[in-house]
Design an enzyme around this catalytic site. Structure first.
Site, short mmCIF file in Angstrom:
data_model
loop_
_atom_site.label_atom_id
_atom_site.label_comp_id
_atom_site.label_asym_id
_atom_site.label_seq_id
_atom_site.Cartn_x
_atom_site.Cartn_y
_atom_site.Cartn_z
N GLU A 61 -84.91 -15.18 131.13
CA GLU A 61 -84.80 -16.47 131.72
C GLU A 61 -84.56 -17.91 129.71
O GLU A 61 -84.00 -18.59 130.09
CB GLU A 61 -85.27 -17.05 132.17
CG GLU A 61 -85.98 -16.75 133.68
CD GLU A 61 -84.65 -17.23 134.63
OE1 GLU A 61 -83.91 -18.57 134.20
OE2 GLU A 61 -83.73 -16.92 135.16
N CYS A 100 -69.33 -22.11 142.47
CA CYS A 100 -68.90 -24.13 142.51
C CYS A 100 -69.65 -24.20 140.76
O CYS A 100 -70.02 -24.68 140.27
CB CYS A 100 -70.44 -24.90 142.96
SG CYS A 100 -70.94 -26.16 143.50
N CYS A 124 -63.95 -23.31 146.10
CA CYS A 124 -64.32 -23.82 147.64
C CYS A 124 -63.98 -23.09 148.99
O CYS A 124 -64.39 -23.05 149.41
CB CYS A 124 -64.18 -25.50 147.52
SG CYS A 124 -64.65 -26.58 146.65
N CYS A 177 -65.79 -20.35 149.02
CA CYS A 177 -67.60 -20.93 149.47
C CYS A 177 -68.23 -20.32 150.46
O CYS A 177 -68.04 -20.75 151.69
CB CYS A 177 -67.34 -21.65 148.56
SG CYS A 177 -69.61 -22.75 148.53
N CYS A 189 -70.24 -28.35 153.39
CA CYS A 189 -70.46 -28.99 151.74
C CYS A 189 -69.79 -30.75 151.45
O CYS A 189 -69.05 -30.54 152.17
CB CYS A 189 -69.94 -28.35 151.22
SG CYS A 189 -69.64 -29.38 149.11
FE1 SF4 Z 1 -69.06 -25.93 145.73
FE2 SF4 Z 1 -68.90 -27.45 147.99
FE3 SF4 Z 1 -66.78 -26.24 146.74
FE4 SF4 Z 1 -69.08 -25.34 147.45
S1 SF4 Z 1 -68.03 -25.86 148.66
S2 SF4 Z 1 -67.76 -24.61 145.99
S3 SF4 Z 1 -70.27 -26.21 147.02
S4 SF4 Z 1 -68.18 -27.74 145.63
#
Ligand code: SF4
Length: 429
Positions: free
Chosen positions: A67, A263, A270, A273, A279
């Site tokens: 970390e 992200c 997206c 995602c 989102c």
């Molecule tokens: Fe990021 Fe939302 Fe796109 Fe997912 S959907 S990558 S959380 S901006």
């Protein structure tokens, strides 16, 4: 008049009621969203987490080292540094007892060297506590740290937070990853993910927004803990691998990992995602706008000249003092100059002021220019080489062979100079 007052008293409560209904409905939506996010994040992490060396252990010391190295540094850069550190200094005791030159050499190239000095200071506090336990603690010793127990890495958040160089994020990361405790984390990656998912347009550096983000992160990790507890209470339920023993650890890491892999700051993916349906930024086409980090501080150009003086196969180097940037690291004699330096006479004047030697102008040879950045500074380091017959009377530094220089920890730009200088010497240039 009475009627008017009556009407006002009827209007106000209904307005208040409406406002409180809106707040309640927003809270309800947020709670339901948080509830849905947890399994999505956990399952995604189990299926997609990178196999990183510090993820194969629950040793808090190993996780702590990772970390600290990961602050301001990318994962792929950290891996070889972490492997080397753990093989050379595998325990807290080894880190506490290592000579300063060794820890700096192991950190050489990672930058931000205060991190490694704090790490060693913290390791020494832990070990000192252990020694005092063994030898009966001395009362009134100012080094005593209340949360430390018998040389062991502290297992509670306050104890971890009390160590030098550890802030709220790092303490949360260590406690959640090593001990599966329900404590939140919030770093750049997590800020990006949360501001986008929840459509938070305010600047996350501002206090109320930052507090809100910490709260969201806390809600998520607490819900993950709750899911794990429920799983453990009813073992007959179909098992979710992530919820068995690591829910807090995995939840926090899933936020970091999603920010790192999917992200991303630019061109987030997206379409793949796991949380895109929840989102706000994706739904409202505001992904590029968030997070709103305000105006960036303008970059500042700085210029240095360095002198690579060579005599009988040795180079003149010096160690930076304590309390300055890159403290304790080695470098070639150098000086900051204005962004526009005059001709060779001015270079020579600087050279002489450093008491490197007393060269004639024709002896100085441009060697190379190294450009690099530290925080907001864009630094140009111009190096001049000089070959000397005799050592100057008063020298501000030590003469070292290339092999000896390789044993020392150099500031990054000067490490490049050391390697160029050694190659030039070998090629007889
Ligand atoms: Fe990021 Fe939302 Fe796109 Fe997912 S959907 S990558 S959380 S901006």
């Amino acid at each position: 008049m009475r009627l008017k007052n009556q009407r006002r008293s009827q209007v106000v409560p209904s307005k208040v009621r409406r406002e409180s209904e809106v707040v309640n409905s927003k809270l309800k939506t947020q709670n339901s969203k948080l509830q849905k996010l947890v399994p999505l994040l956990l399952d995604w992490f189990v299926a997609n987490a990178r196999d990183l060396p510090w993820r194969r252990t629950r040793d808090p010391y190993a996780i702590w080292v990772s970390e600290i190295m990961l602050q301001q540094t990318q994962v792929k850069t950290v891996i070889p540094f972490w492997n080397r550190w753990m093989s050379e200094l595998p325990t807290i005791k080894a880190a506490a007892e290592a000579p300063s030159a060794k820890i700096h050499k192991l950190w050489e190239g990672l930058g931000y060297y205060t991190r490694v000095r704090n790490l060693q200071q913290a390791a020494r506090q832990i070990v000192a506590k252990s020694r005092r336990r063994g030898n009966k603690p001395k009362t009134g010793n100012k080094l005593a740290t209340p949360h430390l127990v018998a040389g062991k890495f502290p297992e509670n958040f306050d104890g971890v937070l009390a160590l030098p160089g550890i802030g709220r994020y790092t303490a949360g990361a260590i406690c959640s990853i090593a001990f599966n405790q329900a404590v939140p984390i919030l770093d750049g990656n997590v800020i990006r993910v949360l501001t986008r998912i929840f459509g938070i347009a305010e600047n996350p550096k501002e206090k109320p927004t930052n507090a809100r983000l910490w709260q969201l992160a806390e809600e998520l990790v607490c819900r993950a803990k709750h899911a794990e507890d429920e799983q453990n209470k009813t073992p007959s339920r179909p098992a979710r691998p992530a919820c068995e023993r690591h829910a807090c650890s995995f939840l926090n890491q899933s936020l970091m990992e999603l920010g790192a892999l999917v992200c991303s700051p630019r061109n987030p993916q997206c379409q793949i995602c796991p949380v895109k349906k929840l989102c706000v930024a994706f739904r409202e086409n505001r992904v590029e706008e968030l997070p709103n980090l305000g105006k960036r501080e303008a970059a500042t150009a700085r210029r240095f000249i360095a002198f690579v003086a060579e005599r009988n196969g040795r180079f003149l180097v010096r160690q930076r003092p304590a309390g300055v940037v890159n403290a304790h690291l080695w470098e070639f004699p150098n000086v900051e100059v204005g962004t526009r330096l005059g001709g060779s006479q001015q270079v020579i004047a600087k050279f002489n002021a450093l008491r490197v030697t007393d060269p004639r102008s024709e002896e100085l040879m441009p060697l190379c220019t190294v450009k690099h950045s530290i925080t907001r500074y864009r630094i140009t380091l111009e190096a001049f080489a000089v070959s000397l017959e005799n050592s100057p009377e008063k020298t501000n530094g030590i003469w070292k062979t290339p092999a000896q220089m390789r044993q020392l920890a150099f500031a990054s730009a000067h490490k490049k100079l050391a390697s160029i200088a050694a190659n030039c010497m070998l090629s007889g240039r």
